[in-house]
Design an enzyme around this catalytic site. Sequence first.
Site, short mmCIF file in Angstrom:
data_model
loop_
_atom_site.label_atom_id
_atom_site.label_comp_id
_atom_site.label_asym_id
_atom_site.label_seq_id
_atom_site.Cartn_x
_atom_site.Cartn_y
_atom_site.Cartn_z
N ARG A 259 0.87 -1.19 0.00
CA ARG A 259 0.00 0.00 0.00
C ARG A 259 0.90 1.23 0.00
O ARG A 259 1.38 1.64 1.04
CB ARG A 259 -0.89 -0.04 1.25
CG ARG A 259 -2.09 0.90 1.20
CD ARG A 259 -2.68 1.08 2.59
NE ARG A 259 -1.81 1.91 3.40
CZ ARG A 259 -1.67 1.81 4.74
NH1 ARG A 259 -2.34 0.91 5.42
NH2 ARG A 259 -0.85 2.62 5.39
N HIS A 263 -3.49 4.61 4.55
CA HIS A 263 -4.66 3.73 4.49
C HIS A 263 -5.82 4.42 3.76
O HIS A 263 -6.39 3.89 2.81
CB HIS A 263 -5.08 3.31 5.90
CG HIS A 263 -6.37 2.57 5.92
ND1 HIS A 263 -6.52 1.32 5.36
CD2 HIS A 263 -7.60 2.93 6.37
CE1 HIS A 263 -7.78 0.93 5.49
NE2 HIS A 263 -8.46 1.88 6.09
N TYR A 272 3.45 5.04 11.89
CA TYR A 272 3.68 3.64 12.25
C TYR A 272 4.55 2.85 11.26
O TYR A 272 4.98 1.76 11.55
CB TYR A 272 2.33 2.90 12.44
CG TYR A 272 1.37 3.02 11.27
CD1 TYR A 272 1.50 2.20 10.15
CD2 TYR A 272 0.32 3.94 11.28
CE1 TYR A 272 0.62 2.30 9.09
CE2 TYR A 272 -0.56 4.05 10.22
CZ TYR A 272 -0.41 3.22 9.13
OH TYR A 272 -1.27 3.33 8.08
C1 LIG Z 1 -16.03 -5.20 10.15
C2 LIG Z 1 -15.09 -4.04 10.15
N1 LIG Z 1 -14.17 -3.93 11.15
C3 LIG Z 1 -13.30 -2.89 11.15
C4 LIG Z 1 -13.34 -1.95 10.16
C5 LIG Z 1 -12.35 -0.79 10.18
N2 LIG Z 1 -11.37 -0.98 9.10
C6 LIG Z 1 -11.47 -0.32 7.94
S1 LIG Z 1 -10.26 -0.72 6.87
C7 LIG Z 1 -9.56 -1.79 7.96
C8 LIG Z 1 -8.29 -2.54 7.61
C9 LIG Z 1 -8.46 -3.45 6.45
O1 LIG Z 1 -7.20 -3.93 6.05
P1 LIG Z 1 -7.03 -4.91 4.85
O2 LIG Z 1 -8.10 -5.94 4.87
O3 LIG Z 1 -5.64 -5.39 4.87
O4 LIG Z 1 -7.30 -3.98 3.56
P2 LIG Z 1 -6.44 -2.72 3.06
O5 LIG Z 1 -7.14 -1.50 3.60
O6 LIG Z 1 -5.06 -2.86 3.56
O7 LIG Z 1 -6.48 -2.73 1.57
C10 LIG Z 1 -10.28 -1.82 9.16
C11 LIG Z 1 -9.92 -2.64 10.32
C12 LIG Z 1 -14.32 -2.09 9.15
N3 LIG Z 1 -14.41 -1.23 8.12
N4 LIG Z 1 -15.16 -3.15 9.14
#
Ligand SMILES: Cc1ncc(C[n+]2csc(CCOP(=O)(O)OP(=O)(O)O)c2C)c(N)n1
Length: 376
Positions: A259, A263, A272
Amino acid sequence: MPLTTAYQGEIPYLQILDPDGNLDESLAKGTLSDADVKHLYEHMILNREYDDSAFRLQRSGRLGTFPQCKGHEAAALGAARAMRKGHDYLVPYYRENPASFYHGLPMHYILMFWGGDERGNAIPRNISMSPLTIAIGTQGLHGVGHAWAFKYRKEDRVVVAFFGDGATSTGDIHEAMNWGSVLKAPIVFSCINNAWAISVPQDKQTGAETFAQKAIAYGMPGIRVDGNDIFAVYKAHRDAIENARKGNGPTLVESVTYRIADHTTADDARRYRPAGELEAAQKLDPMIRTRKYLETRKLWNDELEKKTWEKAKATVADVIAQADKVSPPDSDDIFNHTFEELPPDLIRQRDLRHTHSIGLNPEEIGLKPQPEEAAH
Ligand SMILES: Cc1ncc(C[n+]2csc(CCOP(=O)(O)OP(=O)(O)O)c2C)c(N)n1
Ligand SMILES: [Mg+2]
């Protein structure tokens, strides 16, 4: 009695185009043609321009937030190219703009959505994809549902469901992989391992060395690919899709990428991310490698690069103008696009939430009391 082996598994790793743009000819055989790679690189440029423009729109207050897809271009486009357009079904999370646009989603929809207009996530019926998913992991189960329906109806369509490394820690993704495999549903689980789930790194997400090896426990094939290598991503998805189409069930493909952006625009990864990590990842940017390959094959040069960026800038400017022309949203929109027929409890929620109705007796505004209210 001596111990014997109950099961032994292995996870292959696939890389076809290395970071210097060198191709393994034998592995590349029968994959992407020169014209394909050129076309996909043009898409990468268009997406990068879109991504940076959306970032600027957010910074100037025109979008609520935006998750950039920077760095994911090969991982998304390689998978999208492996699907039959308009036939196979794309199940995105929120970082698959390159795949969604490749499959025909009008580009201004994504700007509408992140600008707070729910109509931007009301995917036109002729586009073979589900809405963007913000609730992490839930789309895995939706994907299995779609795939199971295709199998039940004897349609030879295959689902590609995307999710991140972080999503592999959700119950929904485990259930989806379990049921997908048990049902031999025609689905490919495409895990985009971009090293981070907001601020959580891979070693805090799983005790396993790879995400792909989780496939073994569900009884399906798993493969890890270099997610910045458009050839490897394409080949792994194509083989998995065709295997699913033959009735052999799902595969888990882990595309290892990075990435490059924060985020979302609400994050600051400098807080971080270890020093030097971003710079190292930027050297592996899928666009650098794809361009190097095209240049080696004498299919690309500075002039084409300049022209393609100019064209991309003009396209994105048109897309922004198109988003600007859309009529203002109505707050009813949040109820209007999920169900074919809105269930009675949601009709009630929709009607009750109007500010003018708050505090009023439901009967006075023409709504029948619900059974539990009548009982009190
Ligand atoms: C059920 C749920 N829990 C927590 C969140 C908060 N949240 C948003 S993005 C994220 C991280 C997701 O990471 P990843 O699956 O690795 O995808 P990336 O954003 O790195 O592409 C979290 C925990 C959410 N949107 N939905
Ligand atoms: Mg991630």
